[in-house]
Design a protein around this motif. Structure first.
Motif, PDB file in Angstrom:
ATOM      1  N   PRO A  33       0.786  -1.236   0.000  1.00 25.36           N
ATOM      2  CA  PRO A  33       0.000   0.000   0.000  1.00 25.36           C
ATOM      3  C   PRO A  33       0.822   1.291   0.000  1.00 25.36           C
ATOM      4  O   PRO A  33       0.274   2.361  -0.236  1.00 25.36           O
ATOM      5  N   PHE A  34       2.134   1.199   0.254  1.00 19.63           N
ATOM      6  CA  PHE A  34       2.971   2.406   0.259  1.00 19.63           C
ATOM      7  C   PHE A  34       4.096   2.307  -0.772  1.00 19.63           C
ATOM      8  O   PHE A  34       5.085   3.019  -0.691  1.00 19.63           O
ATOM      9  N   SER A  35       3.938   1.439  -1.736  1.00 18.57           N
ATOM     10  CA  SER A  35       4.975   1.177  -2.727  1.00 18.57           C
ATOM     11  C   SER A  35       5.347   2.435  -3.503  1.00 18.57           C
ATOM     12  O   SER A  35       4.498   3.273  -3.805  1.00 18.57           O
ATOM     13  N   ASP A  36       6.624   2.537  -3.847  1.00 18.07           N
ATOM     14  CA  ASP A  36       7.074   3.646  -4.687  1.00 18.07           C
ATOM     15  C   ASP A  36       7.362   3.166  -6.112  1.00 18.07           C
ATOM     16  O   ASP A  36       8.018   3.851  -6.882  1.00 18.07           O
ATOM     17  N   ASP A  37       6.846   2.005  -6.472  1.00 15.82           N
ATOM     18  CA  ASP A  37       6.997   1.455  -7.824  1.00 15.82           C
ATOM     19  C   ASP A  37       5.985   2.128  -8.747  1.00 15.82           C
ATOM     20  O   ASP A  37       4.788   1.899  -8.634  1.00 15.82           O
ATOM     21  N   LEU A  38       6.472   2.977  -9.640  1.00 18.14           N
ATOM     22  CA  LEU A  38       5.588   3.686 -10.563  1.00 18.14           C
ATOM     23  C   LEU A  38       5.730   3.146 -11.984  1.00 18.14           C
ATOM     24  O   LEU A  38       5.443   3.844 -12.949  1.00 18.14           O
ATOM     25  N   SER A  39       6.142   1.893 -12.095  1.00 19.47           N
ATOM     26  CA  SER A  39       6.336   1.309 -13.418  1.00 19.47           C
ATOM     27  C   SER A  39       5.001   1.052 -14.100  1.00 19.47           C
ATOM     28  O   SER A  39       3.955   0.955 -13.458  1.00 19.47           O
ATOM     29  N   ARG A  40       5.058   0.928 -15.406  1.00 17.84           N
ATOM     30  CA  ARG A  40       3.856   0.606 -16.179  1.00 17.84           C
ATOM     31  C   ARG A  40       3.303  -0.747 -15.739  1.00 17.84           C
ATOM     32  O   ARG A  40       2.089  -0.941 -15.655  1.00 17.84           O
ATOM     33  N   ALA A  41       4.190  -1.701 -15.428  1.00 15.38           N
ATOM     34  CA  ALA A  41       3.755  -3.027 -14.988  1.00 15.38           C
ATOM     35  C   ALA A  41       2.961  -2.945 -13.681  1.00 15.38           C
ATOM     36  O   ALA A  41       1.936  -3.626 -13.530  1.00 15.38           O
ATOM     37  N   ALA A  42       3.398  -2.106 -12.747  1.00 16.11           N
ATOM     38  CA  ALA A  42       2.679  -1.955 -11.473  1.00 16.11           C
ATOM     39  C   ALA A  42       1.310  -1.321 -11.699  1.00 16.11           C
ATOM     40  O   ALA A  42       0.309  -1.755 -11.111  1.00 16.11           O
ATOM     41  N   THR A  43       1.259  -0.307 -12.553  1.00 15.36           N
ATOM     42  CA  THR A  43      -0.020   0.339 -12.860  1.00 15.36           C
ATOM     43  C   THR A  43      -0.981  -0.654 -13.511  1.00 15.36           C
ATOM     44  O   THR A  43      -2.147  -0.763 -13.118  1.00 15.36           O
ATOM     45  N   ASP A  44      -0.481  -1.399 -14.501  1.00 16.03           N
ATOM     46  CA  ASP A  44      -1.329  -2.368 -15.198  1.00 16.03           C
ATOM     47  C   ASP A  44      -1.833  -3.453 -14.258  1.00 16.03           C
ATOM     48  O   ASP A  44      -2.987  -3.870 -14.335  1.00 16.03           O
ATOM     49  N   ALA A  45      -0.974  -3.922 -13.341  1.00 20.61           N
ATOM     50  CA  ALA A  45      -1.390  -4.944 -12.375  1.00 20.61           C
ATOM     51  C   ALA A  45      -2.476  -4.402 -11.447  1.00 20.61           C
ATOM     52  O   ALA A  45      -3.441  -5.106 -11.120  1.00 20.61           O
ATOM     53  N   ALA A  46      -2.338  -3.149 -11.022  1.00 22.02           N
ATOM     54  CA  ALA A  46      -3.348  -2.540 -10.157  1.00 22.02           C
ATOM     55  C   ALA A  46      -4.683  -2.430 -10.885  1.00 22.02           C
ATOM     56  O   ALA A  46      -5.740  -2.724 -10.323  1.00 22.02           O
TER      57      ALA A  46
END
Length: 148
Positions: A127-140
């Motif tokens: 919930p506090f991740s600093d991963d702003l990658s496209r992969a993280a966005t797509d997974a969310a």
């Protein structure tokens, strides 16, 4: 997103399928860790056949202020290096150009104020991740759509 614009979140920064809406103006209530007034709202915008999806909020401290470690090591405050590329202030590593101009001959690299993301949807890294990658966005986005 219309409600966010109406509430004063009118400064827009797009990156990796996300749109960060920053609260404009100098109201000190929108700086730091104030749950009632986040500095920025983060939406997924590249969702086919779907309105933008609110992913979370971002809290930004004033320059030189460390973010409070309210959750110990779980609450990851971070900052980004700002460099001058092609006459524009740019977030290094993201290629994200900020407003304004800069002179490469006189520019001194600097860091942004500390920030922390708080995701309101399942997000890679927690919930506090600093991963702003496209992969993280797509997974969310997939997680939200799979549970709707």
């Amino acid at each position: 997103m219309q409600a966010a614009f109406a509430a004063g979140y009118t400064d827009v920064l797009k990156t990796n399928g996300e749109e960060h809406l920053f609260h404009s103006g100098n109201n000190p209530a929108y700086a730091g860790l104030n749950p009632q007034h986040p500095s920025s709202l983060v939406y997924a915008i590249d969702v086919p056949h779907h309105a933008p999806i609110l992913l979370g909020a971002m809290y930004i401290e004033n320059d030189g202020t460390n973010g409070p470690q309210v959750g110990g090591g779980l609450t990851r405050w971070h900052s980004h290096l700002t460099v001058c590329e092609n006459g524009k202030p740019t977030i290094a590593g993201f290629g994200l150009q900020l407003r304004g101009t800069c002179n490469p001959a006189t520019w001194q690299d600097q860091y942004t104020g500390q920030m922390m993301h708080v995701w309101v949807v399942p997000y890679t890294g927690g919930p506090f991740s600093d991963d702003l990658s496209r992969a993280a966005t797509d997974a969310a986005v997939r997680a939200v759509l799979d549970h709707s």
